[in-house]
Motif scaffolding. Sequence first.
Motif, short mmCIF file in Angstrom:
data_model
loop_
_atom_site.label_atom_id
_atom_site.label_comp_id
_atom_site.label_asym_id
_atom_site.label_seq_id
_atom_site.Cartn_x
_atom_site.Cartn_y
_atom_site.Cartn_z
N LEU A 23 42.35 75.00 59.75
CA LEU A 23 41.08 75.73 59.68
C LEU A 23 40.72 76.13 61.20
CD1 LEU A 23 39.01 73.54 57.41
CD2 LEU A 23 39.80 75.54 56.84
N GLY A 24 41.55 75.59 62.15
CA GLY A 24 41.18 75.98 63.57
C GLY A 24 40.00 75.45 64.11
N LEU A 25 39.65 74.23 63.38
CA LEU A 25 38.33 73.34 63.99
C LEU A 25 38.76 72.14 64.81
CD1 LEU A 25 36.39 73.66 60.57
CD2 LEU A 25 36.48 75.19 62.50
N GLU A 26 37.69 71.94 65.58
CA GLU A 26 37.95 70.53 66.37
C GLU A 26 37.57 69.33 65.60
OE1 GLU A 26 38.99 70.73 69.22
OE2 GLU A 26 39.18 72.60 70.15
N PRO A 27 38.55 68.42 65.40
CA PRO A 27 38.08 67.33 64.94
C PRO A 27 37.17 66.50 65.60
CG PRO A 27 40.31 67.13 65.85
CD PRO A 27 39.91 68.51 65.80
N GLY A 28 36.43 65.49 64.82
CA GLY A 28 35.59 64.72 65.77
C GLY A 28 34.35 65.27 66.23
N THR A 29 34.18 66.68 65.94
CA THR A 29 32.69 67.19 66.59
C THR A 29 32.01 67.67 65.36
OG1 THR A 29 33.81 69.40 66.28
CG2 THR A 29 34.37 68.12 68.36
N GLU A 30 31.06 68.38 65.35
CA GLU A 30 30.12 69.02 64.29
C GLU A 30 30.79 70.28 63.77
OE1 GLU A 30 26.36 69.82 66.25
OE2 GLU A 30 25.78 67.74 65.85
N GLN A 31 31.93 70.44 64.43
CA GLN A 31 32.81 71.63 63.49
C GLN A 31 33.38 70.69 62.38
OE1 GLN A 31 35.62 73.59 65.83
NE2 GLN A 31 33.99 75.12 66.69
N TYR A 32 34.01 69.64 62.66
CA TYR A 32 34.75 68.78 61.70
C TYR A 32 34.51 67.34 61.92
CZ TYR A 32 38.79 68.33 58.31
OH TYR A 32 39.60 67.83 57.42
N TYR A 33 34.11 66.80 61.17
CA TYR A 33 33.75 65.21 61.39
C TYR A 33 34.92 64.38 60.99
CZ TYR A 33 28.49 65.86 61.80
OH TYR A 33 27.39 66.50 62.25
N LEU A 34 35.46 63.32 61.50
CA LEU A 34 36.16 62.43 61.21
C LEU A 34 35.56 60.93 60.81
CD1 LEU A 34 39.36 62.79 63.71
CD2 LEU A 34 39.13 63.66 61.54
N VAL A 35 35.62 60.75 59.50
CA VAL A 35 34.71 59.68 58.96
C VAL A 35 35.51 58.63 58.32
CG1 VAL A 35 32.95 58.97 57.56
CG2 VAL A 35 33.01 61.32 58.43
N PRO A 36 35.33 57.27 58.76
CA PRO A 36 36.08 56.11 58.29
C PRO A 36 35.58 56.15 56.76
CG PRO A 36 35.28 55.57 60.28
CD PRO A 36 34.64 56.80 59.91
N ARG A 37 35.98 55.90 55.72
CA ARG A 37 35.39 55.78 54.27
C ARG A 37 36.35 54.71 53.58
NH1 ARG A 37 36.68 60.67 50.13
NH2 ARG A 37 38.55 59.71 50.39
N TRP A 38 35.72 53.98 52.88
CA TRP A 38 36.10 52.86 52.45
C TRP A 38 36.80 53.51 50.92
CZ3 TRP A 38 37.30 48.09 52.74
CH2 TRP A 38 37.87 47.06 51.63
N LYS B 289 38.38 52.60 47.31
CA LYS B 289 38.47 51.19 46.45
C LYS B 289 40.05 51.08 45.84
CE LYS B 289 33.68 52.21 44.32
NZ LYS B 289 33.04 52.62 43.44
N ALA B 290 40.63 52.11 45.72
CA ALA B 290 42.04 51.93 45.39
C ALA B 290 42.71 51.31 46.37
CB ALA B 290 42.77 53.45 45.03
N LYS B 291 42.55 51.42 47.79
CA LYS B 291 43.22 50.72 48.67
C LYS B 291 42.76 49.72 49.31
CE LYS B 291 44.96 55.37 49.98
NZ LYS B 291 44.87 56.53 51.01
N ARG B 292 41.60 49.20 49.01
CA ARG B 292 40.70 48.31 49.61
C ARG B 292 40.88 48.14 50.92
NH1 ARG B 292 37.34 46.52 46.25
NH2 ARG B 292 37.22 44.68 47.42
N CYS B 293 40.68 49.12 51.53
CA CYS B 293 40.64 49.20 53.07
C CYS B 293 39.72 50.69 53.48
CB CYS B 293 41.89 49.14 53.53
SG CYS B 293 42.98 50.50 53.30
N THR B 294 39.53 50.94 54.61
CA THR B 294 39.05 51.92 55.21
C THR B 294 40.20 53.10 55.22
OG1 THR B 294 38.84 51.13 57.33
CG2 THR B 294 36.71 51.13 55.98
N GLU B 295 39.79 54.40 55.11
CA GLU B 295 40.83 55.47 55.36
C GLU B 295 39.81 56.57 56.06
OE1 GLU B 295 42.62 56.65 51.92
OE2 GLU B 295 40.56 57.88 51.21
N VAL B 296 40.54 57.60 56.68
CA VAL B 296 39.87 58.81 57.46
C VAL B 296 39.69 59.83 56.47
CG1 VAL B 296 39.96 60.33 59.47
CG2 VAL B 296 40.80 57.73 59.42
N THR B 297 38.54 60.28 56.31
CA THR B 297 38.43 61.48 55.78
C THR B 297 37.78 62.56 56.50
OG1 THR B 297 37.37 62.47 53.49
CG2 THR B 297 36.27 60.98 54.94
N GLY B 298 37.93 63.98 56.00
CA GLY B 298 37.48 64.98 56.89
C GLY B 298 36.28 65.67 56.47
N VAL B 299 35.48 66.02 56.92
CA VAL B 299 34.15 66.62 56.58
C VAL B 299 33.83 67.80 57.63
CG1 VAL B 299 31.65 66.53 56.02
CG2 VAL B 299 33.15 64.46 55.63
#
Length: 272
Positions: free
Chosen positions: A78-93, A95-105
């Motif tokens: 998308l040409g967006l900067e991760p970890g900014t208000e352009q594109y959030y990097l969010v740790p998300r739980w 259920k299938a893996k029983r751990c947190t993983e990174v999702t993009g918003v």
Amino acid sequence: MTNTTVSTAVAVQESGPGALVAQCRGDIELVMPSHMQKRVGAWIRTTQGLLRRDPKLLKAAQNDVGQFMSVLLDAARLGLEPGTEQYYLVPRWSKAKRCTEVTGVRGYQGEIELMYRAGAVSSVIVEVVYSNDQFTYRPGHDERPLHEIDWDADDRGELRLAYAYAVMKDGATSKVVVLNKGHIAKARAKSDAADKDWSPWNTDTEAMWLKTAAHRLTKWVPTSAEYIREQLRAHADVAAEQAPAVLAPLPQPLDRGDEDEAIDAEFVDEEA
């Protein structure tokens, strides 16, 4: 992710996600828009810095490096900067893996960036209205909203509305999107992580109101992807007109394979 990226992810998992990002520079640069490729080094260093500063994000990336790289490649595409208000990097739980993983918003600035990049708008206005602001908009009568703010006020009150519209390059105003608390609540309910303390719905509430309005506006304003498709179609039409006429080959039977197989698909952001 390509096979090379997956193999690299397995090979350097012990070295940490930061090393993986550097190892996958070629894949990241390959999917980036051309205007971003010259700053791929800075893009990678910024991402590595995020991992060093945020232990929760680092742990989530370590739990599933393949998922982490898929998110980064989406941001790069998308040409967006991760970890900014352009594109959030969010740790998300998970259920299938029983751990947190990174999702993009995608954030509101990312939505706006894609609209500007399409080349059809001269400006994009996305704002929130607080209860002590003055706001008026009558569809069919007013071309644009009238929003008055008392900048000297110590407290503008509670979030009340979010709105967005674009001014096109020909001077016309796009559809005006206005969302109230009910609209925002419905958008928030679509996020399965909205009740988590690390969710941007809780860490940056105003930005998520802005993002929701901006995302709704993309239905009425050309985005970068739409613009590129139109340009490719236009170039193809011109080439077809200039090409010499040839006899069309006889049609051949199609090997349809599995009729239910998806030939082409596009993921839609359901966050808002």
